[in-house]
Design a protein around this motif. Structure first.
Motif, PDB file in Angstrom:
ATOM      1  N   ALA A  57       0.846  -1.196   0.000  1.00 37.58           N
ATOM      2  CA  ALA A  57       0.000   0.000   0.000  1.00 37.58           C
ATOM      3  C   ALA A  57       0.881   1.245   0.000  1.00 37.58           C
ATOM      4  O   ALA A  57       0.636   2.196  -0.758  1.00 37.58           O
ATOM      5  N   PHE A  58       1.937   1.231   0.823  1.00 37.18           N
ATOM      6  CA  PHE A  58       2.828   2.394   0.889  1.00 37.18           C
ATOM      7  C   PHE A  58       3.457   2.652  -0.487  1.00 37.18           C
ATOM      8  O   PHE A  58       3.446   3.783  -0.988  1.00 37.18           O
ATOM      9  N   SER A  59       3.993   1.593  -1.099  1.00 36.10           N
ATOM     10  CA  SER A  59       4.673   1.758  -2.386  1.00 36.10           C
ATOM     11  C   SER A  59       3.705   2.240  -3.474  1.00 36.10           C
ATOM     12  O   SER A  59       4.025   3.146  -4.255  1.00 36.10           O
ATOM     13  N   ALA A  60       2.527   1.635  -3.506  1.00 31.86           N
ATOM     14  CA  ALA A  60       1.544   2.004  -4.537  1.00 31.86           C
ATOM     15  C   ALA A  60       1.078   3.444  -4.337  1.00 31.86           C
ATOM     16  O   ALA A  60       1.001   4.230  -5.292  1.00 31.86           O
ATOM     17  N   LEU A  61       0.781   3.812  -3.079  1.00 27.98           N
ATOM     18  CA  LEU A  61       0.299   5.176  -2.805  1.00 27.98           C
ATOM     19  C   LEU A  61       1.382   6.206  -3.097  1.00 27.98           C
ATOM     20  O   LEU A  61       1.100   7.282  -3.637  1.00 27.98           O
ATOM     21  N   LEU A  62       2.635   5.868  -2.756  1.00 26.59           N
ATOM     22  CA  LEU A  62       3.723   6.806  -3.012  1.00 26.59           C
ATOM     23  C   LEU A  62       3.881   7.047  -4.517  1.00 26.59           C
ATOM     24  O   LEU A  62       3.959   8.190  -4.982  1.00 26.59           O
ATOM     25  N   ASN A  63       3.879   5.966  -5.301  1.00 28.69           N
ATOM     26  CA  ASN A  63       3.964   6.106  -6.755  1.00 28.69           C
ATOM     27  C   ASN A  63       2.798   6.922  -7.299  1.00 28.69           C
ATOM     28  O   ASN A  63       2.981   7.819  -8.124  1.00 28.69           O
ATOM     29  N   PHE A  64       1.611   6.602  -6.813  1.00 24.33           N
ATOM     30  CA  PHE A  64       0.401   7.256  -7.313  1.00 24.33           C
ATOM     31  C   PHE A  64       0.417   8.747  -6.971  1.00 24.33           C
ATOM     32  O   PHE A  64       0.158   9.608  -7.830  1.00 24.33           O
ATOM     33  N   ASP A  65       0.784   9.064  -5.718  1.00 23.03           N
ATOM     34  CA  ASP A  65       0.821  10.472  -5.294  1.00 23.03           C
ATOM     35  C   ASP A  65       1.875  11.259  -6.078  1.00 23.03           C
ATOM     36  O   ASP A  65       1.636  12.374  -6.518  1.00 23.03           O
ATOM     37  N   LEU A  66       3.066  10.633  -6.241  1.00 23.00           N
ATOM     38  CA  LEU A  66       4.140  11.336  -6.967  1.00 23.00           C
ATOM     39  C   LEU A  66       3.714  11.598  -8.413  1.00 23.00           C
ATOM     40  O   LEU A  66       3.993  12.660  -8.974  1.00 23.00           O
ATOM     41  N   ALA A  67       3.045  10.611  -9.020  1.00 24.42           N
ATOM     42  CA  ALA A  67       2.589  10.792 -10.407  1.00 24.42           C
ATOM     43  C   ALA A  67       1.584  11.945 -10.472  1.00 24.42           C
ATOM     44  O   ALA A  67       1.672  12.821 -11.330  1.00 24.42           O
ATOM     45  N   ARG A  68       0.662  11.961  -9.528  1.00 29.10           N
ATOM     46  CA  ARG A  68      -0.370  13.003  -9.533  1.00 29.10           C
ATOM     47  C   ARG A  68       0.233  14.383  -9.319  1.00 29.10           C
ATOM     48  O   ARG A  68      -0.067  15.330 -10.027  1.00 29.10           O
ATOM     49  N   GLU A  69       1.141  14.454  -8.323  1.00 27.29           N
ATOM     50  CA  GLU A  69       1.735  15.772  -7.990  1.00 27.29           C
ATOM     51  C   GLU A  69       2.591  16.321  -9.125  1.00 27.29           C
ATOM     52  O   GLU A  69       2.769  17.529  -9.242  1.00 27.29           O
ATOM     53  N   SER A  70       3.163  15.418  -9.945  1.00 30.90           N
ATOM     54  CA  SER A  70       4.081  15.886 -10.987  1.00 30.90           C
ATOM     55  C   SER A  70       3.409  15.928 -12.353  1.00 30.90           C
ATOM     56  O   SER A  70       4.066  16.139 -13.364  1.00 30.90           O
TER      57      SER A  70
END
Ligand code: GLU
Length: 290
Positions: A21-34
């Protein structure tokens, strides 16, 4: 400028836990923010351990977490010919050889070597392959190949490294020892890694670099347990002429005894937490997002 491309690449060999969950959310958040793209890849080359119900659960758990991915999910089992082409290319460079010892035989040979002194181990703690199969007489190799015996196709690490100097990668996260920035790759630490086996015509190392390139992944965000594997990935990218993504290795979510979470530990499984009443925001909090 092209948007950055992130991916989450779970193996459907068990149910997802807080670490995923941590890895998926981190990837997802970074993609969204950038303003980037977020892809999902199912790493299902290990037919003996991967199961359709685990894959279905991955989609369900990620959607429950509020993660949305692009429609085309890449399932590795559907792309074996891509890995075969990469393997053939390495073979044409004279960098691949078959070895015929079973895992049990390798363990026995290592124990034998260790009676004479320490035997080198790879960063994951597995003994390095001795390379004996490299010196098999051509007739013996042919005989073994024709006998139908199981085999592993290995990268001749010394030959592969002979063509490279100053192999590096950019680490935007942090290695387990705090490593950051422009880092020197040390693929030699892994010895003659397995690229494919008779029953699995690719390996994690080979398929991950082929897929990251074919999917146009520019940011590899994954757990620190894969930090050292990056050295092998950079070498394969160099040998295969593939582009170099940037890497961001993240901390691992550990259990109360300080160990990496396992897919079989129920207490940290997303399904169990969900049926105990946890909500996606609770999961975010539990893995350290505010
Ligand atoms: N499939 C790997 C895993 O589940 C992740 C591979 C990667 O991110 O490079 O641990």
């Amino acid at each position: 400028m092209m948007p950055p491309v992130f991916r989450f690449a779970p193996s459907p060999n068990g149910y997802l836990h807080l670490g995923h969950a941590f890895s998926a959310l981190l990837n997802f958040d970074l993609a969204r923010e950038s303003g980037g793209r977020f892809l999902l890849r199912i790493e299902d080359i290990d037919a003996a351990r991967c199961r359709p119900e685990f894959e279905a659960a991955i989609y369900e758990d990620l959607a429950w977490l509020g993660i949305a991915w692009e429609a085309a999910v890449r399932r590795q089992s559907e792309h074996l010919s891509d890995y075969r082409a990469a393997l053939d290319r390495l073979d044409r460079l004279g960098l691949v050889y078959p070895s015929f010892e079973s895992r049990a035989e390798i363990a026995r040979l290592t124990a034998e070597h260790e009676t004479h002194g320490p035997w080198a181990r790879d960063p994951d703690g597995a003994p390095l392959y001795s390379g004996t199969a490299k010196t098999l007489a051509p007739e013996e190799r042919k005989r073994l190949e024709q006998s139908g015996a199981p085999y592993a196709l290995r990268l001749d690490m010394a030959a592969a490294c002979a063509s490279v100097s100053d192999l590096t990668w950019t680490e935007c996260g942090e290695g387990p020892g705090g490593e950051q920035g422009c880092l020197a790759a040390r693929p030699q630490a892994w010895g003659d890694v397995v690229l494919a086996r008779k029953e699995t015509p690719t390996s994690y190392h080979l398929s991950v670099v082929v897929d990251d390139a074919l999917q146009g992944v520019t940011e590899v965000v994954r757990g620190q347990d894969l930090f050292h594997a990056t050295s092998v990935h950079r070498l394969l990218q160099h040998l295969l002429g593939l582009p170099e993504p940037v890497y961001r290795h993240h901390r691992l979510i550990l259990d109360e005894t300080g160990r990496k979470l396992s897919k079989s530990t129920k207490a940290t499984g997303l399904r169990e937490l969900r049926s105990a009443g946890a909500r996606p925001a609770d999961i975010r909090r539990m893995v350290g997002f505010c």
